[in-house]
Design a protein around this motif. Structure first.
Motif, short mmCIF file in Angstrom:
data_model
loop_
_atom_site.label_atom_id
_atom_site.label_comp_id
_atom_site.label_asym_id
_atom_site.label_seq_id
_atom_site.Cartn_x
_atom_site.Cartn_y
_atom_site.Cartn_z
N GLY A 13 0.83 -1.21 0.00
CA GLY A 13 0.00 0.00 0.00
C GLY A 13 0.86 1.25 0.00
O GLY A 13 1.68 1.43 0.91
N GLY A 15 -0.10 4.58 0.15
CA GLY A 15 -0.78 5.79 0.58
C GLY A 15 0.16 6.55 1.52
O GLY A 15 1.36 6.26 1.58
N PRO A 16 -0.37 7.51 2.28
CA PRO A 16 0.48 8.26 3.21
C PRO A 16 1.26 7.34 4.17
O PRO A 16 2.45 7.57 4.44
CB PRO A 16 -0.52 9.13 3.98
CG PRO A 16 -1.65 9.33 3.03
CD PRO A 16 -1.74 8.06 2.24
N ALA A 17 0.62 6.26 4.66
CA ALA A 17 1.30 5.37 5.62
C ALA A 17 2.45 4.62 4.95
O ALA A 17 3.59 4.63 5.42
CB ALA A 17 0.30 4.38 6.22
N GLY A 295 -1.21 2.54 9.81
CA GLY A 295 -2.14 3.53 9.27
C GLY A 295 -3.58 3.06 9.38
O GLY A 295 -3.96 2.39 10.34
N ASP A 296 -4.39 3.39 8.35
CA ASP A 296 -5.82 3.05 8.41
C ASP A 296 -6.06 1.55 8.54
O ASP A 296 -7.08 1.13 9.06
CB ASP A 296 -6.53 3.58 7.15
CG ASP A 296 -6.99 5.03 7.32
OD1 ASP A 296 -6.60 5.67 8.32
OD2 ASP A 296 -7.74 5.52 6.46
N ALA A 312 -0.96 8.03 10.82
CA ALA A 312 -0.33 7.04 9.91
C ALA A 312 1.15 7.38 9.75
O ALA A 312 2.02 6.49 9.80
CB ALA A 312 -1.03 7.07 8.55
C1 FAD Z 1 -13.32 12.06 2.93
C2 FAD Z 1 -12.14 11.90 3.82
C3 FAD Z 1 -11.59 13.01 4.46
C4 FAD Z 1 -10.47 12.86 5.27
N1 FAD Z 1 -9.97 13.95 5.89
C5 FAD Z 1 -8.87 13.81 6.67
C6 FAD Z 1 -8.30 14.94 7.30
O1 FAD Z 1 -8.76 16.06 7.17
N2 FAD Z 1 -7.18 14.74 8.04
C7 FAD Z 1 -6.61 13.51 8.19
O2 FAD Z 1 -5.58 13.40 8.85
N3 FAD Z 1 -7.15 12.43 7.62
C8 FAD Z 1 -8.27 12.54 6.88
N4 FAD Z 1 -8.81 11.43 6.30
C9 FAD Z 1 -8.22 10.12 6.58
C10 FAD Z 1 -6.97 9.89 5.77
O3 FAD Z 1 -7.23 10.00 4.39
C11 FAD Z 1 -6.43 8.51 6.11
O4 FAD Z 1 -6.34 8.34 7.50
C12 FAD Z 1 -5.05 8.30 5.50
O5 FAD Z 1 -5.12 8.44 4.09
C13 FAD Z 1 -4.52 6.94 5.89
O6 FAD Z 1 -3.43 6.59 5.09
P1 FAD Z 1 -3.13 5.07 4.74
O7 FAD Z 1 -1.92 5.12 3.87
O8 FAD Z 1 -3.11 4.27 5.97
O9 FAD Z 1 -4.39 4.56 3.92
P2 FAD Z 1 -4.94 4.99 2.50
O10 FAD Z 1 -4.85 6.46 2.34
O11 FAD Z 1 -6.27 4.37 2.37
O12 FAD Z 1 -3.94 4.31 1.46
C14 FAD Z 1 -3.92 2.93 1.27
C15 FAD Z 1 -3.18 2.61 -0.02
O13 FAD Z 1 -3.15 1.19 -0.19
C16 FAD Z 1 -3.54 0.84 -1.50
N5 FAD Z 1 -4.13 -0.49 -1.46
C17 FAD Z 1 -5.37 -0.84 -1.10
N6 FAD Z 1 -5.51 -2.17 -1.16
C18 FAD Z 1 -4.33 -2.68 -1.59
C19 FAD Z 1 -3.85 -3.99 -1.81
N7 FAD Z 1 -4.65 -5.06 -1.65
N8 FAD Z 1 -2.57 -4.16 -2.22
C20 FAD Z 1 -1.74 -3.07 -2.41
N9 FAD Z 1 -2.16 -1.80 -2.20
C21 FAD Z 1 -3.43 -1.61 -1.77
C22 FAD Z 1 -4.53 1.93 -1.89
O14 FAD Z 1 -4.65 2.03 -3.29
C23 FAD Z 1 -3.88 3.16 -1.26
O15 FAD Z 1 -2.94 3.75 -2.10
C24 FAD Z 1 -9.92 11.56 5.47
C25 FAD Z 1 -10.46 10.46 4.83
C26 FAD Z 1 -11.56 10.61 4.01
C27 FAD Z 1 -12.13 9.40 3.33
#
Ligand code: FAD
Length: 398
Positions: A13, A15-17, A295-296, A312
């Motif tokens: 993944g 994303g930010p994490a 992260g998420d 994250a």
């Molecule tokens: C509408 C909305 C508003 C938000 N506003 C805020 C805010 O104001 N402030 C804040 O701090 N947070 C906010 N958030 C939350 C924030 O977006 C998340 O907490 C943050 O993006 C978490 O990062 P992550 O990398 O853990 O997950 P994600 O951002 O979900 O990234 C996960 C990555 O993994 C990839 N992936 C998924 N499945 C697979 C797989 N099977 N194999 C390989 N890759 C995969 C995805 O394509 C993605 O690139 C908001 C969220 C939403 C939905």
């Protein structure tokens, strides 16, 4: 101190994490493999804010200036009825003070692009796009993965950073991951509206019974629109069903504010919108052997917590530091969870408390909210209230 250059790490993944994780590991000598399911860089349109924990990690990675340049300082915070009548207006300094001066708002896609650029420039690393794990098996010595493209890999550690509906989590935790996604009883549709500025580049909220529309500038000429409503159903992703639903909720219950009208009547690139249930991920533990959640995937608090991105990024920093500090992987993942968990548990509880006030369920509750809003956003009460949602930095260099 562990020599991380010998550690074979897969991060799933980007994303930010995942991107922050790869950068933190690379800064400590490890060369992780970072895979991302999406075949191309996504420009999913919603805005995020980076608070103190994310800010401090960004500063250590050397990307804070780029993040600040890509985002917005805070403008005024205004709340209205759905028809546009102003309920309360507060200066952006109110939020800024509660955030101890460390707060920037930007598009999630911009943050991801900055982290990717940093990874390439500083460490010659890039996400391997269009790849995901199909099967995972582990023993005491390592984790074997089979990818969707048929290739296999063997790792000392797999980091699941693949978001709230993490597939890696399901594969590694099996039945323990059942029920990991907890819907809160609301849905959200969010997208960017290029070419639209809101007055003063601030936050403009519009509230009605069981629904709220929010607009905030994420850069000059680019405004994020976020529509949220009470429902136990999953929202339709098909614009042919979603648009009439949003219009019914936000336009057909009386006069609607011009911003709401332009968001729902103007052209929207639905392929870039984020449409989903508002949910949290709740796991009793974040590691299963040599697989650890980040992260998420571990602790999504929903957008209502406002801290998902920062936590994250903080988690990635702490996990990399503990892997470098401790010899055994299990000790490092346990130390990471012990430091982060109390804070994200508190944030998740706070987000669950916020929801019913954010979306008042009845006319009476809405009226009460309207009456209380000027008090709740007065400087002393706001400072007190926001303490639960703005944790102090966990980032130390030791
Ligand atoms: C509408 C909305 C508003 C938000 N506003 C805020 C805010 O104001 N402030 C804040 O701090 N947070 C906010 N958030 C939350 C924030 O977006 C998340 O907490 C943050 O993006 C978490 O990062 P992550 O990398 O853990 O997950 P994600 O951002 O979900 O990234 C996960 C990555 O993994 C990839 N992936 C998924 N499945 C697979 C797989 N099977 N194999 C390989 N890759 C995969 C995805 O394509 C993605 O690139 C908001 C969220 C939403 C939905």
């Amino acid at each position: 101190m562990t020599d991380l250059s010998r550690l074979k790490v897969l991060v799933s993944g980007a994303g930010p994490a995942g991107l922050t994780m790869a950068a933190c590991l690379a800064a400590r000598g490890c060369r992780p493999v970072l895979i991302e399911r999406a075949p191309a860089a996504r420009t999913t349109g919603y805005g995020i804010d980076v608070h103190e924990n994310g800010w401090d990690v960004a500063a250590r990675l050397g990307v804070l200036d780029a993040i600040r340049a890509a985002g917005m300082e805070l403008g005024p915070l205004c709340y209205h009825d759905l028809d546009g009548r102003l309920i309360v207006r507060r200066d952006g300094a109110l939020l800024e003070r509660s955030a101890r001066g460390k707060l920037v708002v930007l598009g999630r896609d911009r943050l991801v692009a900055i982290l990717e650029e940093h990874l390439a420039a500083a460490h010659d690393l890039a996400p391997e796009r269009g790849r995901s794990i199909a099967a995972l098996d582990q023993d005491e010595k390592g984790v074997t993965t089979r990818f969707e493209d048929g290739q296999t890999g063997r790792w000392d550690l797999v980091i699941a950073a693949d978001g709230i509906r993490s597939r890696t989590r399901d594969l590694a935790f099996g039945s323990k991951a059942v029920g990991a996604v907890l819907p809160l009883g609301y849905s959200v549709a969010a997208w960017h509206m290029p070419g639209l500025d809101i007055p003063g580049n601030g936050f403009a909220g519009f509230m009605g019974i069981g629904r709220q529309a929010l607009f905030y500038a994420t850069e000059a000429g680019r405004t994020a629109a976020l529509f949220c409503w009470r429902t136990d159903d999953r929202p339709p992703r098909d614009p042919a069903l979603l648009v009439p639903l949003l219009r019914h909720l936000f336009l057909e219950n009386g006069p609607a504010a011009p911003l709401i009208r332009s968001a729902l009547e103007g052209p929207v690139d639905w392929s870039r919108a984020h449409v989903d249930q508002v949910a949290q991920s709740v796991m009793p533990g974040w590691s299963a052997g040599r697989v650890v959640l980040l992260g998420d995937a571990a602790h999504c608090g929903s957008f209502l917590s406002g801290q998902g991105t920062s936590m994250a990024m903080a988690g990635a920093w702490i996990l990399a530091r503990e892997l470098a500090r401790l010899n055994a992987i299990h000790d490092a993942t346990a130390a990471y969870e012990a430091q982060l968990r109390p804070v994200v548990d508190r944030l998740q509880r706070a987000a669950r408390r916020v929801g019913p006030h954010y979306l008042p369920a009845s006319r009476r509750a809405l009226l009460l909210r309207r009456l209380l809003l000027p008090v709740l956003t007065s400087a002393p009460v706001f400072a007190l209230e926001s303490r639960g949602l703005m944790p102090r930095s966990l980032i130390t260099d030791a």
